[in-house]
Design a protein around this motif. Structure first.
Motif, PDB file in Angstrom:
ATOM      1  N   LYS A   1       0.681  -1.210   0.038  1.00  0.00           N
ATOM      2  CA  LYS A   1      -0.051  -0.069  -0.090  1.00  0.00           C
ATOM      3  C   LYS A   1       0.766   1.031   0.003  1.00  0.00           C
ATOM      4  CE  LYS A   1      -0.339   0.503   4.994  1.00  0.00           C
ATOM      5  NZ  LYS A   1      -1.196   0.319   6.199  1.00  0.00           N
TER       6      LYS A   1
ATOM      7  N   ASP B   1       2.361   3.335   8.726  1.00  0.00           N
ATOM      8  CA  ASP B   1       1.774   3.327  10.228  1.00  0.00           C
ATOM      9  C   ASP B   1       3.041   3.852  11.019  1.00  0.00           C
ATOM     10  OD1 ASP B   1      -1.104   2.562   9.924  1.00  0.00           O
ATOM     11  OD2 ASP B   1      -0.030   0.697   9.260  1.00  0.00           O
TER      12      ASP B   1
ATOM     13  N   THR C   1      -0.656   5.834  14.693  1.00  0.00           N
ATOM     14  CA  THR C   1      -1.117   6.181  13.168  1.00  0.00           C
ATOM     15  C   THR C   1      -2.434   7.212  13.495  1.00  0.00           C
ATOM     16  OG1 THR C   1      -0.275   4.336  12.395  1.00  0.00           O
ATOM     17  CG2 THR C   1      -1.804   5.792  10.928  1.00  0.00           C
TER      18      THR C   1
ATOM     19  N   GLU D   1      -4.166   9.167  11.087  1.00  0.00           N
ATOM     20  CA  GLU D   1      -5.014   9.475  10.060  1.00  0.00           C
ATOM     21  C   GLU D   1      -4.755   8.017   8.902  1.00  0.00           C
ATOM     22  OE1 GLU D   1      -5.722  12.586   6.398  1.00  0.00           O
ATOM     23  OE2 GLU D   1      -4.275  13.124   8.090  1.00  0.00           O
ATOM     24  N   THR D   2      -5.518   7.500   8.309  1.00  0.00           N
ATOM     25  CA  THR D   2      -5.362   6.330   7.377  1.00  0.00           C
ATOM     26  C   THR D   2      -4.796   7.126   6.185  1.00  0.00           C
ATOM     27  OG1 THR D   2      -7.610   6.490   6.719  1.00  0.00           O
ATOM     28  CG2 THR D   2      -7.244   4.842   8.394  1.00  0.00           C
ATOM     29  N   SER D   3      -4.105   6.306   5.268  1.00  0.00           N
ATOM     30  CA  SER D   3      -3.661   6.539   4.207  1.00  0.00           C
ATOM     31  C   SER D   3      -2.660   7.804   4.107  1.00  0.00           C
ATOM     32  CB  SER D   3      -4.699   6.783   3.147  1.00  0.00           C
ATOM     33  OG  SER D   3      -5.405   5.808   2.509  1.00  0.00           O
TER      34      SER D   3
ATOM     35  N   ASN E   1      -1.268  13.495   3.781  1.00  0.00           N
ATOM     36  CA  ASN E   1      -2.297  12.285   3.284  1.00  0.00           C
ATOM     37  C   ASN E   1      -2.765  12.374   1.863  1.00  0.00           C
ATOM     38  OD1 ASN E   1      -3.534  14.641   2.612  1.00  0.00           O
ATOM     39  ND2 ASN E   1      -4.936  14.789   4.506  1.00  0.00           N
TER      40      ASN E   1
END
Length: 664
Positions: free
Chosen positions: A230, A234, A249, A251-253, A272
């Motif tokens: 991906k 993280d 982590t 925030e995702t992505s 991000n």
């Protein structure tokens, strides 16, 4: 003074791995030089006493490319020093042997050996080290001391050496070869008990780690994946005393650039990627581990946190971020130069260096700052930073004293749609205003890098060969914010127009350039643009396309970054808009090319794979265009920067002779 020659590259010194002793009294670093006979590099550790100003070479074996300080007077480094160890490596056994040496004199002593390839080591305490190791799920375990099991493992490696099993992407990496199911893992190693505690699992790649000053916490950035890596990572915090791991982590992505302890807080930078994609400039954040509260420190910050200034005169790696006292120190690129900065917990940023050039790496301890840099159009030296920048080494001083150098002349101009751009020309040495000279347009890679006023060997060789050298930073380049760098979906349009506008401006300002004798070259993105240019104009009479891109569809499916880089940069993939990828592919326009073109490619270039150069070469031959393809075995995408000495000399010789053939 003598003219600078291609072979002068063999005499340059390259500086890396700048690191203070724990008390800040001594500064250690590595000096590299080329060994033509063995076709490799000799690397030795040097030490500088910041109080007495004494500078001395510590090691002489020539294979010490990195090190850490064990204490204020002892250095630890990995090395292979006898024939038995070499034979073990050749048979496929994985291990790293560490030696220690006193800076006060004496021979290096073997300290310990671990059954892993260690990429980075840090001392936690007198008995414990943090290891970042290369882990291969397919290689048998060498941690067991049983000789019978070891021989069985070696036999299995020998039996499997003719096969590569691939079941994930990316499955190879430029400079690392096939990487299927290979990861970089974190371990705690206890020297006394000879035990290893894994902090991450077999599917996790650790990108960077930092140890808190009290040695009780380890912070690291990692990316865990199966089947497809991906984009993003993280952030984790490991507690040494409780042996617990906590995910931080926020925030995702999110793509973390780096993360470090700053007192009891954590400072990190990242993006991000929502507005400008994977190359979006990061911002700084402060994270409180106890509450997990995250504060955006720099909402208006818009610079890349790296040194993007290009040159072909570096080797080895350097620190680009450090914490010291109450500050976090970091590098930025602004326009054509890189600078050293610092930020505090309140988000206040101070620029510490003022002169242009390049900051290649640095270290800071107890308020002392030293850096490796290119300044005043010299090659790499070490500088002390106080109120001013003071040069303390003279490893490459002979170049400016003994060789003819022509310094770049900068000018600014406006693009066709009114954007301010910058460019340079380098006049031939022994310049005569009454003569006309051929010229070479040199295009940088990236595209998110920059050219600046730093020493560039190939450019100086061409100036000494009687060429005007032209270079610029078109849109897509680094140093001027996200908006300027963002050419997603525009490759070959605004960047091409900026380059052609620059050439027009250079010809207008320099009547001594023979406009009928223009050449063009570049590598990586510069190779793509070289391929693009010859398919869209006949103004260049010769071209040298290096480690290039010719077909975005094939690049998507064959290279280490292709499947995410191509989609991000073109907002397309082969299934949802292959027409767009083909429209931006130089190969589409090969039937229009008339320019004699040299192609330089490395067989192990997994960033711009071999197929890219072959496709373009075949296309030109098919249409009867004079072309030549030179393949370098055992080299990768970094041929011109860290390739084997003989190969780097041959590469530049091929390009120079090609231009001499068609432009003189």
């Amino acid at each position: 003074m003598k003219k600078l020659e291609i072979r002068d590259l063999l005499k340059f010194k390259f500086i890396s791995s700048l690191s203070f002793s724990p008390d800040g009294k001594f500064l250690g670093f590595v000096v590299h030089k080329m060994n033509e006979e063995e076709n490799n590099y000799i690397s030795n550790i040097w030490v500088y006493n910041t109080e007495s100003k004494n500078l001395f070479q510590l090691t002489t074996f020539g294979r010490e490319s990195n090190f850490i300080w064990l204490d204020n007077e002892t250095i630890l480094f990995p090395s292979i020093r006898d024939e038995k160890e070499k034979k073990r490596k050749e048979k496929g056994e994985t291990f790293t042997i560490f030696y220690k040496i006193s800076i006060n004199g004496g021979e290096a002593e073997k300290y310990f050996e671990v059954p892993y390839i260690v990429r980075k080591i840090e001392k936690l305490n007198d008995q414990t080290f943090v290891l970042l190791v290369s882990s291969d799920k397919n290689i048998p375990d060498f941690t067991k001391p049983d000789e019978k099991e070891k021989q069985q493992a070696l036999k299995k490696i020998k039996e499997e050496k003719d096969y590569e099993i691939i079941d994930e992407i990316p499955f190879w990496q430029n400079g690392a070869g096939f990487t299927n199911k290979k990861r970089t893992r974190l371990y705690l190693y206890n020297l006394k008990e000879n035990t290893f505690i894994p902090l991450t699992d077999e599917f996790t790649n650790v990108i960077q780690f930092d140890i808190k000053n009290d040695k009780k916490k380890i912070l690291f950035i990692s990316n865990r994946y199966k089947n497809k890596m991906k984009i993003g990572a993280d952030l984790f915090l490991y507690d040494v005393n409780s042996n617990t791991l906590e995910k931080l982590t926020h925030e995702t992505s999110f793509r973390y650039t780096y993360a470090y302890f700053l007192d009891d807080s954590i400072i990190f930078a990242g993006s991000n990627m929502k507005k400008y994609g994977i190359t979006e400039n990061p911002k700084f954040y402060l994270l409180e581990p106890k509450t997990k509260h995250v504060t955006l420190l720099t909402p208006d910050f818009d610079l890349s946190l790296r040194n993007s200034v290009g040159t072909d005169c570096r080797y080895g790696s350097n620190k680009n971020a450090v914490t010291d006292e109450n500050y976090f120190y970091f590098i930025t690129t602004e326009w054509n130069s890189s600078y050293l900065n610092r930020i505090n917990k309140e988000g206040k940023i101070e620029k510490l260096t003022k002169k242009g050039g390049s900051i290649d790496g640095f270290d800071a301890k107890n308020g002392k700052i030293y850096f490796v840099g290119f300044k005043d159009y010299k090659l790499q030296e070490i500088y002390e930073l106080k109120d001013t920048e003071t040069q303390i080494t003279t490893f490459n001083e002979w170049v400016v004293k003994e060789r003819k150098i022509s310094k770049p002349e900068r000018f600014t101009f406006l693009s066709g749609d009114g954007v301010k751009l910058e460019g340079w020309i380098i006049r031939p040495v022994d310049f005569d205003e009454s003569k006309k000279y051929p010229a070479i347009l040199d295009i940088h890679g990236g595209p998110k890098t920059v050219y600046g006023e730093v020493f560039f060997h190939e450019m100086q060789v061409w100036a000494n060969e009687g060429y005007v050298v032209m270079f610029t930073n078109p849109r897509g380049s680094d140093g001027r914010g996200n908006e300027f760098a963002d050419i997603r979906g525009k490759y070959g349009t605004v960047d091409y127009e900026d380059l052609m506008k620059f050439v027009d401006e250079a010809l207008k300002r320099s009547p001594f350039i023979d406009k009928e004798k223009l050449g063009v070259t570049g590598g990586s993105y510069g190779g793509f643009m070289t391929n693009w240019i010859i398919g869209h104009t006949d103004r260049f009479k010769a071209a040298a396309s290096q480690r290039s891109i010719s077909n975005w569809i094939s690049k998507f499916a064959t290279t280490d970054i292709g499947y995410f880089f191509v989609e991000d940069q073109h907002a397309s993939n082969p299934w949802n808009n292959y027409e767009k990828l083909w429209w931006h592919s130089p190969m589409k326009y090969a039937d229009k090319i008339k320019t004699p073109t040299l192609f330089i490619h490395s067989e192990e270039d997994y960033r711009c794979w071999l197929a890219e150069g072959i496709q373009m070469f075949t296309s030109l031959k098919y249409f009867g265009v004079e072309s030549r393809l030179v393949l370098f075995k055992g080299e990768n995408h970094e041929l011109s920067r860290s390739g084997k000495p003989k190969h780097r000399i041959r590469r530049l010789k091929e390009i120079t002779e090609w231009f001499n053939k068609y432009l003189k």
